[in-house]
Design an enzyme around this catalytic site. Sequence first.
Site, PDB file in Angstrom:
ATOM      1  N   HIS A  96       0.796  -1.231   0.000  1.00 53.80           N
ATOM      2  CA  HIS A  96       0.000   0.000   0.000  1.00 53.80           C
ATOM      3  C   HIS A  96       0.826   1.276   0.000  1.00 53.80           C
ATOM      4  CE1 HIS A  96      -4.531   0.837   0.858  1.00 53.80           C
ATOM      5  NE2 HIS A  96      -4.093   1.454  -0.217  1.00 53.80           N
ATOM      6  N   ASP A 123     -10.130  -0.741   3.132  1.00 49.13           N
ATOM      7  CA  ASP A 123      -8.976  -1.263   3.864  1.00 49.13           C
ATOM      8  C   ASP A 123      -9.417  -1.683   5.267  1.00 49.13           C
ATOM      9  OD1 ASP A 123      -6.328  -1.651   4.875  1.00 49.13           O
ATOM     10  OD2 ASP A 123      -5.580   0.094   3.800  1.00 49.13           O
ATOM     11  N   HIS A 125      -7.252  -1.221   7.532  1.00 50.02           N
ATOM     12  CA  HIS A 125      -6.381  -0.305   8.275  1.00 50.02           C
ATOM     13  C   HIS A 125      -6.546   1.134   7.783  1.00 50.02           C
ATOM     14  CE1 HIS A 125      -4.352  -4.285   7.909  1.00 50.02           C
ATOM     15  NE2 HIS A 125      -4.182  -4.132   9.221  1.00 50.02           N
ATOM     16  N   ASP A 127      -3.915   3.257   7.753  1.00 54.69           N
ATOM     17  CA  ASP A 127      -2.629   3.629   7.144  1.00 54.69           C
ATOM     18  C   ASP A 127      -2.328   5.117   7.371  1.00 54.69           C
ATOM     19  OD1 ASP A 127      -2.394   0.993   6.403  1.00 54.69           O
ATOM     20  OD2 ASP A 127      -3.020   1.311   4.326  1.00 54.69           O
ATOM     21  N   HIS A 140       3.965   0.847   4.437  1.00 51.53           N
ATOM     22  CA  HIS A 140       2.602   0.724   3.878  1.00 51.53           C
ATOM     23  C   HIS A 140       1.548   1.207   4.879  1.00 51.53           C
ATOM     24  CE1 HIS A 140       1.662  -3.694   5.375  1.00 51.53           C
ATOM     25  NE2 HIS A 140       2.132  -2.932   6.330  1.00 51.53           N
ATOM     26  N   ASP A 226      -7.309  -2.237  -0.800  1.00 50.80           N
ATOM     27  CA  ASP A 226      -6.351  -3.097  -0.088  1.00 50.80           C
ATOM     28  C   ASP A 226      -7.005  -4.477   0.067  1.00 50.80           C
ATOM     29  OD1 ASP A 226      -4.958  -4.420   2.057  1.00 50.80           O
ATOM     30  OD2 ASP A 226      -4.269  -2.494   2.829  1.00 50.80           O
ATOM     31  N   ASP A 228      -6.739  -6.653   2.177  1.00 57.09           N
ATOM     32  CA  ASP A 228      -7.193  -6.998   3.532  1.00 57.09           C
ATOM     33  C   ASP A 228      -8.513  -6.342   3.912  1.00 57.09           C
ATOM     34  OD1 ASP A 228      -6.590  -4.426   4.686  1.00 57.09           O
ATOM     35  OD2 ASP A 228      -4.530  -5.052   5.049  1.00 57.09           O
ATOM     36  N   GLU A 271      -1.528  -4.827  -1.973  1.00 51.15           N
ATOM     37  CA  GLU A 271      -1.278  -5.785  -0.887  1.00 51.15           C
ATOM     38  C   GLU A 271      -1.488  -7.232  -1.292  1.00 51.15           C
ATOM     39  OE1 GLU A 271       0.078  -5.255   2.164  1.00 51.15           O
ATOM     40  OE2 GLU A 271       0.282  -3.099   1.881  1.00 51.15           O
TER      41      GLU A 271
HETATM   42  N1  LIG Z   1      -1.429  -1.338   4.100  1.00 53.97           N
HETATM   43  C1  LIG Z   1      -1.473  -2.119   5.152  1.00 53.97           C
HETATM   44  N2  LIG Z   1      -1.818  -3.380   5.063  1.00 53.97           N
HETATM   45  N3  LIG Z   1      -1.190  -1.576   6.330  1.00 53.97           N
HETATM   46  C2  LIG Z   1      -1.161  -2.289   7.561  1.00 53.97           C
HETATM   47  C3  LIG Z   1      -0.590  -1.437   8.643  1.00 53.97           C
HETATM   48  C4  LIG Z   1      -0.653  -2.126   9.958  1.00 53.97           C
HETATM   49  C5  LIG Z   1      -0.148  -1.320  11.145  1.00 53.97           C
HETATM   50  N4  LIG Z   1      -0.990  -0.207  11.416  1.00 53.97           N
HETATM   51  C6  LIG Z   1       1.300  -0.851  10.925  1.00 53.97           C
HETATM   52  O1  LIG Z   1       1.512   0.315  10.789  1.00 53.97           O
HETATM   53  O2  LIG Z   1       2.183  -1.664  10.880  1.00 53.97           O
HETATM   54 MN   LIG Z   2      -3.660  -0.528   3.473  1.00 52.17          MN
HETATM   55 MN   LIG Z   3      -4.686  -2.997   5.176  1.00 57.27          MN
END
Ligand SMILES: NC(=[NH2+])NCCC[C@H](N)C(=O)O
Ligand SMILES: [Mn+2]
Ligand SMILES: [Mn+2]
Length: 306
Positions: A96, A123, A125, A127, A140, A226, A228, A271
């Site tokens: 990401h 997503d 998350h 981010d 990411h 994303d 996820d 991702e």
């Molecule tokens: N693009 C993603 N899948 N991001 C996940 C980030 C997870 C977590 N907040 C981190 O900073 O490590």
């Molecule tokens: Mn993401």
């Molecule tokens: Mn994510």
Amino acid sequence: MDCTLIGAPLQIGAGQLGCEMGPSALRIAGLRTALEELGHTVKDIGNLSPRPFAEMPHPNKAVHHLGETVAWVEALSAAAYEHSRGGMPIFLGGDHAISAGTVPGLARRAAELGRPLFVLWLDAHTDFHNLETTTSGNLHGTPVAYYTGQAGFGGYFPELAHAVPTENVCMIGIRSVDPAERAAIRKTGITVHDMRVIDEHGVAVLVRSFIERVRAANGLLHVSFDVDFLEPDIAPAVGTTVPGGATFREAHLIMEMLHDSDLVTSLDIVELNPFLDERGKTAKLLVDLVSSLMGKRVMDRPTLAG
Ligand SMILES: NC(=[NH2+])NCCC[C@H](N)C(=O)O
Ligand SMILES: [Mn+2]
Ligand SMILES: [Mn+2]
């Protein structure tokens, strides 16, 4: 519609290697043919690569691969600007962190056209870390804070010419937020629809209200998808699975509504880690979802309410 496929095999923004194979898996799963069968013209420009880079140390010792990420951000921002003159750029990630490049490039294009850029962030998350708050150091986890012009990137990431106003960002599917992200995002205008909001209201009303806001502002709409965002059972090929994601039908419905809105001008698919996939299942699902976004539907038109 003229679609441009742009491979962005960036993987070091994630904690696990493998997203480098994402563009290949999406191609092998038949993305090009799927789009052509819907009547689109497809140009695949292949994969981007970054300029030579040197590693960049950062006071936050968790941060890793900063120099490489910055080189990618520059390449992606230039490519996003270049390939958004008309038609639809589809960025094949890559992790990401690619969105720290795609979105600023698209924002530059939007500014030139005198139209606001909106971002739909699908997503698990937010981010929304910056270089100082990230504890994993996985970059990411930072693109949204960067492209909305938050502090904590200065001297490292490229100076942002056109930040996306936080009011123009809508997140759907959120179910994993770190404390620093929660505190920072609260002070912004970002709309965060977590899974609780989806469960109570359903995705349709949330997507519809954002679409109407974009339409009223005559905006360009970028969708950043994303893997996820999806329920891990249907989309296992991602390094950061979080249970309780969007279902198959919710994801298709969002894509179908976005298609009908006629507002989407660019897309990131990010991702996808084919190393974690089960016989290409996730890559194939993503191709089907992009097809729905680009006009594939079951019947000619919905039979109940339009
Ligand atoms: N693009 C993603 N899948 N991001 C996940 C980030 C997870 C977590 N907040 C981190 O900073 O490590
Ligand atoms: Mn993401
Ligand atoms: Mn994510």
